[in-house]
Design an enzyme around this catalytic site. Structure first.
Site, short mmCIF file in Angstrom:
data_model
loop_
_atom_site.label_atom_id
_atom_site.label_comp_id
_atom_site.label_asym_id
_atom_site.label_seq_id
_atom_site.Cartn_x
_atom_site.Cartn_y
_atom_site.Cartn_z
CB CYS A 116 -5.76 2.96 3.26
SG CYS A 116 -6.78 2.87 4.77
CG ASP B 219 -2.29 5.95 2.52
OD1 ASP B 219 -3.13 6.83 2.43
OD2 ASP B 219 -2.52 4.96 3.26
#
Length: 157
Positions: free
Chosen positions: A55, A62
């Site tokens: 992120c 992620d």
């Protein structure tokens, strides 16, 4: 007709045991080889079920799945170089939508395929899953571009 030794030799990553895994976004890792069937429209699919990126705001990892479909023209992407390239996103901070578009644009620039699409299916963060889709096609595949883009709108998950 089998590939020649010269064709195989130009692929620097395939068959190398001591491969360096990139720690930063590395599109220069991508390698191509010649399509021996350029007269045919056929689909090549790659599935990367363990794609990771960061992120850009929080630095948190992620996780998702990347699906790449393309119709090659003269060049094709070599799979080990693609694996290392996708691995290079591990420490790359970008939103899911950006990662999918970057991958599609890098592969388009590399191969100049007749058609290409990249779909990301990301694990939920904060209770929301994100599924970005990007595609492009040459003039002969404009109808496919429109049809696949329309089909990418999910009715449900």
């Amino acid at each position: 007709m089998p590939r020649t030794e010269k064709e195989i030799h130009q692929l620097s990553l395939l068959g190398q045991a001591g491969v360096h895994y990139p720690t930063d976004y590395s599109p220069e890792m991508l390698e191509t080889f010649d399509n021996k069937h350029p007269e045919d429209d056929y689909i090549v699919t790659f599935l990367c079920p363990e794609f990771t990126s960061l992120c850009p705001k929080t630095g948190q990892p992620d996780f998702g799945k990347i699906i790449i479909n393309y119709i090659p023209d003269r060049k094709m992407v070599e799979s080990k170089s693609l694996k290392l390239y996708l691995f290079s996103f591990r420490n790359h901070g970008d939103f899911h939508e950006d990662c999918v578009n970057i991958i599609m644009k890098d592969l388009r620039k590399l191969m100049n395929p007749r058609y290409i699409e990249v779909r990301g299916e990301f694990m939920p963060r904060g209770g929301i899953s994100i599924v970005p889709f990007a595609n492009w096609g040459d003039d002969d595949h404009a109808d496919l571009v429109a049809a696949r883009r329309l089909a990418a709108f999910p009715m449900t998950f």
